[in-house]
Design a protein around this motif. Structure first.
Motif, mmCIF file in Angstrom:
data_model
loop_
_atom_site.group_PDB
_atom_site.id
_atom_site.type_symbol
_atom_site.label_atom_id
_atom_site.label_comp_id
_atom_site.label_asym_id
_atom_site.label_seq_id
_atom_site.Cartn_x
_atom_site.Cartn_y
_atom_site.Cartn_z
ATOM 1 N N ASN A 99 -9.843 3.122 2.614
ATOM 2 C CA ASN A 99 -10.583 3.749 3.701
ATOM 3 C C ASN A 99 -11.002 5.135 3.204
ATOM 4 N N THR A 152 0.834 -1.217 0.000
ATOM 5 C CA THR A 152 0.000 0.000 0.000
ATOM 6 C C THR A 152 0.866 1.263 0.000
ATOM 7 N N LEU A 171 -6.214 -0.033 -1.645
ATOM 8 C CA LEU A 171 -5.183 0.616 -0.846
ATOM 9 C C LEU A 171 -5.546 0.300 0.600
ATOM 10 N N TYR A 172 -5.374 -0.935 0.945
ATOM 11 C CA TYR A 172 -5.827 -1.439 2.232
ATOM 12 C C TYR A 172 -4.949 -2.648 2.529
ATOM 13 N N PRO A 173 -4.194 -2.613 3.632
ATOM 14 C CA PRO A 173 -3.147 -3.611 3.838
ATOM 15 C C PRO A 173 -3.676 -5.049 3.960
ATOM 16 N N TRP A 177 -4.666 -6.263 7.381
ATOM 17 C CA TRP A 177 -6.000 -5.831 7.846
ATOM 18 C C TRP A 177 -7.068 -6.718 7.218
ATOM 19 N N ILE A 178 -6.961 -6.911 5.916
ATOM 20 C CA ILE A 178 -7.959 -7.728 5.218
ATOM 21 C C ILE A 178 -8.060 -9.102 5.866
#
Lengths: 388, 180
Positions: A177, A121, A231-233, A236-237
């Protein structure tokens, strides 16, 4: 490598408005500083950045190749067991990658050292690819910089050229986000690149993604998501509620799942373990590794959580004393220790060189300056040029 | 919730974009019928062809049609008495609704089965004269032999009602930016 003071463009406020960047009167563009630029020679770019970055990329891919078949390594990286096959499969299938940014410590006196790899990201993409390039063109017109200079920056063209080669079919969704302007700006720029490349796109917030009864992810119109540029690590996913559905969802993620191995600071000890002594690597160890104790004994190292971002939770220890310790929300993860190779100082600023890679080829350079040795959220992008 | 009408708006935009960039989308031959009988009355078809293509479209209908969690939402897009209960349940056991099949598009007769499959068509309450594919592509109001945009003939995707949202985003609420 020189830091050269230069006049700001008189039209900076307009330029910022045109590119929808925040401009504060008296302060300038948020996250951007053109009161100076860095000048490199072509030899520095080619031999000190481009060639070593692509060599490091090759080493990184070797790390992935080994890690996907090694459960001990995957668990050390904090990747939960249900995702091991998923990540390994994405690597074996050859899921293509788009981009990443390597952060380097470089003082022009010795080889650059890899501090970390933002392989999943990366941000400052727009500032690097577009705003920095426009600065160069306009600074030439104003006569602020020599007409004959160049810039290491093919990012935009290479992203537009690479996106259609990722195997995308039909509509691609772009997500981040939505509450963070910077993240939205970056994903919005990627979406523009995709449109320029002739792809069909749609934006949504990560929180708006739905799940249907067939285990597919859906957008707000219930359209099934088949490609998700996020654009979301990855960490986290994988940790969130819908994470357990990613494997069965059939979604093509960009970046691909195997990037979870490279965007993790656990990459650094893995690289060192396989390629110890490489001139562009710093010694690095997982904190719970017995070798880390001996390394820490010498009293000088940097301690980082495997998943921190934007300079959070980084501790620098020199001669047994803590030199700096940044706050942040990431303190509870596994940590690594890494050799301390301080960023050089120019006029009270500490430049961190970022080398951009698109489809694993080095294509651009951006410099971020902070007032401290740890580059954090206050850092500003400073443009560069090449002049021989 | 599927919003058929808002998707139409999106569609209009993308069509006009295509018009700007590519002048005109390639057209292909297709045959559109309201019913199996109408197909059989057309001297261009044999009765067997009609039976086979109708069966193909009908067998896809339940899978590819737009899905709704309530009958009201479905009727808002397709009209009163124009919806039926889909042969699916939500994970909590609730009913799923879908529009009635309003016609079908026969596959290209010359190109063989591989080139273009038959598929069901629908009529929205907003433009009840036009047929739309399950992907919400307008294929006009004409029945019998006609031409349609090639992209409208691609195989429709499976649709089902979204059963939950918000399963992503919790880390962002805690940490903020996901960028590095």
């Amino acid at each position: 490598m020189q830091r050269i003071l230069v006049t700001e463009r008189p039209n900076l406020a307009d330029a910022a408005a045109e590119h929808e960047l925040e401009y504060v009167a008296g302060e300038g563009v948020t996250g951007w500083d053109e009161s100076a630029y860095y000048q490199f020679t072509m030899v520095e770019i080619a031999e000190d950045f481009l060639a070593p970055a692509e060599e490091l990329e090759d080493l990184c891919l070797q790390v992935v190749d080994r890690a996907v078949n090694n459960e001990e390594v995957l668990s050390r990286l904090g990747i939960a067991e249900p995702f091991w096959d998923y990540i390994a499969e994405s690597w074996r299938k050859g899921d293509k990658n788009l981009y990443g940014r390597m952060d380097l410590s470089y003082d022009a006196k010795g080889p650059m050292k890899l501090l970390e790899y933002n392989a999943d990201t990366p941000t400052t993409l727009y500032e690097t690819a577009v705003f920095q390039w426009e600065w160069l063109e306009q600074a030439k017109e104003f006569g602020f910089v020599p007409k004959k200079c160049d810039q290491f920056n093919e990012l935009h063209e290479r992203i537009v050229e690479t996106l259609p080669k990722l195997g995308i079919e039909g509509l691609s969704h772009f997500a981040c986000n939505p509450d963070i302007e910077d993240d939205k700006g970056t994903i919005g720029y990627l979406e523009e690149c995709a449109l320029e490349a002739g792809l069909e796109t749609s934006f949504l917030g990560m929180e708006d993604i739905g799940l249907n009864d067939q285990g597919q992810f859906t957008d707000l119109d219930d359209e099934v998501i088949t490609t998700l540029v996020k654009l979301y690590p990855w960490e986290w996913i994988m940790a969130e509620e819908f994470g357990s559905h990613i494997a069965a969802s059939g979604v093509r993620f960009i970046e691909p799942p195997w990037k979870a191995i490279l965007s993790n600071k656990g990459l650094l000890p893995l690289l060192w373990g396989m390629f110890e002594g490489h001139p562009n690597l710093l010694p690095a160890f997982f904190e719970d590794d017995p070798a880390a104790a001996a390394f820490a004994e010498a009293g000088t190292y940097v301690r980082k959580p495997i998943w921190s971002r934007q300079g959070a939770n980084i501790e620098i220890v020199e001669g047994g004393k803590t030199l700096s310790h940044s706050d942040g929300p990431y303190g509870n993860d596994v940590h690594i220790l890494q050799g301390f190779h301080p960023l050089p100082e120019f006029d009270g600023a500490y430049p961190l060189v970022g080398i951009w890679l698109v489809a694993s080829k080095a294509d651009g350079l951006c410099i971020r300056e902070d007032k401290t040795l740890v580059t954090g959220t206050e850092a500003k992008v400073v443009p560069h040029l090449i002049l021989d | 919730m599927k919003s058929w009408s808002s998707r139409s708006a999106v569609l209009m935009m993308s069509v006009s974009l295509i018009a700007l960039t590519a002048c005109e989308e390639p057209k292909v031959d297709a045959s559109i019928y309201e019913s199996l009988d109408q197909c059989k009355r057309d001297p261009l078809n044999t009765s067997d062809q009609c039976d086979a293509s109708f069966k193909e479209a009908q067998s896809q209908h339940a899978a590819v049609s737009p899905k709704y969690a309530t009958a009201e939402d479905c009727q808002a897009d397709f009209g009163t008495d124009k919806c039926e209960v889909a042969p699916y349940k939500t994970s909590s056991g609730g009913s799923v609704f879908m529009p009635l099949m309003a016609g079908y598009m026969m596959g290209s007769l010359l190109g063989g089965r591989g080139s273009m499959m038959s598929q069901p068509l629908y009529r929205s309450s907003q433009s009840p004269n036009s047929f739309r594919t399950a992907e919400n592509r307008n294929v006009g109001s004409k029945t019998g032999r006609t031409t349609v945009a090639r992209s409208a003939t691609s195989r429709p995707s499976f649709k089902s009602a979204t059963r939950s949202r918000g399963g992503f985003g919790s880390s962002a609420r805690r940490f903020g930016s996901g960028a590095t």
